[in-house]
Write a protein that holds these residues in place. Sequence first.
Motif, PDB file in Angstrom:
ATOM      1  N   ARG A   1      -0.103 -10.929  -1.464  1.00 58.20           N
ATOM      2  CA  ARG A   1      -0.057  -9.536  -1.924  1.00 58.20           C
ATOM      3  C   ARG A   1      -1.344  -9.212  -2.662  1.00 58.20           C
ATOM      4  NH1 ARG A   1       5.959  -8.148  -3.513  1.00 58.20           N
ATOM      5  NH2 ARG A   1       7.017  -9.496  -2.044  1.00 58.20           N
TER       6      ARG A   1
ATOM      7  N   PHE B   1      -1.498  -6.783  -4.881  1.00 56.80           N
ATOM      8  CA  PHE B   1      -1.047  -6.451  -6.236  1.00 56.80           C
ATOM      9  C   PHE B   1       0.464  -6.631  -6.283  1.00 56.80           C
ATOM     10  CE2 PHE B   1      -1.378  -2.608  -3.748  1.00 56.80           C
ATOM     11  CZ  PHE B   1      -0.196  -1.922  -3.991  1.00 56.80           C
ATOM     12  N   SER B   2       1.043  -6.625  -7.461  1.00 58.10           N
ATOM     13  CA  SER B   2       2.444  -7.020  -7.629  1.00 58.10           C
ATOM     14  C   SER B   2       3.442  -6.158  -6.871  1.00 58.10           C
ATOM     15  CB  SER B   2       2.815  -7.053  -9.109  1.00 58.10           C
ATOM     16  OG  SER B   2       2.709  -5.767  -9.675  1.00 58.10           O
ATOM     17  N   LEU B   3       3.185  -4.875  -6.702  1.00 57.74           N
ATOM     18  CA  LEU B   3       4.134  -4.001  -6.011  1.00 57.74           C
ATOM     19  C   LEU B   3       3.925  -3.970  -4.497  1.00 57.74           C
ATOM     20  CD1 LEU B   3       4.229  -1.008  -8.514  1.00 57.74           C
ATOM     21  CD2 LEU B   3       5.832  -2.907  -8.309  1.00 57.74           C
ATOM     22  N   ASP B   4       2.905  -4.659  -4.032  1.00 59.38           N
ATOM     23  CA  ASP B   4       2.624  -4.725  -2.601  1.00 59.38           C
ATOM     24  C   ASP B   4       3.717  -5.557  -1.929  1.00 59.38           C
ATOM     25  OD1 ASP B   4       1.192  -4.343  -0.263  1.00 59.38           O
ATOM     26  OD2 ASP B   4      -0.216  -5.967  -0.658  1.00 59.38           O
ATOM     27  N   SER B   5       4.264  -5.050  -0.844  1.00 59.77           N
ATOM     28  CA  SER B   5       5.301  -5.783  -0.112  1.00 59.77           C
ATOM     29  C   SER B   5       4.994  -5.714   1.370  1.00 59.77           C
ATOM     30  CB  SER B   5       6.677  -5.168  -0.385  1.00 59.77           C
ATOM     31  OG  SER B   5       6.781  -3.908   0.258  1.00 59.77           O
TER      32      SER B   5
ATOM     33  N   SER C   1       5.588  -2.158   2.504  1.00 60.44           N
ATOM     34  CA  SER C   1       4.628  -1.155   2.043  1.00 60.44           C
ATOM     35  C   SER C   1       3.280  -1.279   2.737  1.00 60.44           C
ATOM     36  CB  SER C   1       4.440  -1.236   0.525  1.00 60.44           C
ATOM     37  OG  SER C   1       3.747  -2.409   0.157  1.00 60.44           O
ATOM     38  N   ARG C   2       2.927  -2.461   3.216  1.00 63.47           N
ATOM     39  CA  ARG C   2       1.622  -2.610   3.884  1.00 63.47           C
ATOM     40  C   ARG C   2       1.708  -2.567   5.403  1.00 63.47           C
ATOM     41  NH1 ARG C   2       2.205  -7.883   1.212  1.00 63.47           N
ATOM     42  NH2 ARG C   2       2.549  -9.413   2.833  1.00 63.47           N
TER      43      ARG C   2
END
Length: 69
Positions: free
Chosen positions: A44, A46-50, A53-54
């Motif tokens: 990831r 960054f921490s909220l990247d999943s 989401s990508r």
Amino acid sequence: MIRARYDPGTERIEHWLFGAPIQVVLRRIQEVEAFIREDLGDFRSFSLDSPTSRQKRIDALNAAEEGSS
């Protein structure tokens, strides 16, 4: 220059290279893919990247690579 995202569904780094790919770069991408797959499981930015989401960015990189082939 390289743009890349790790796709956990295919366990590949989907990438777009500025210029023609050379063997040493492609080999390094494969080494990093193996490291992520074997040691991290996912990567990831960054921490909220999943993975969800990508996915749109991954699809865009795939389309760009297919268009340059």
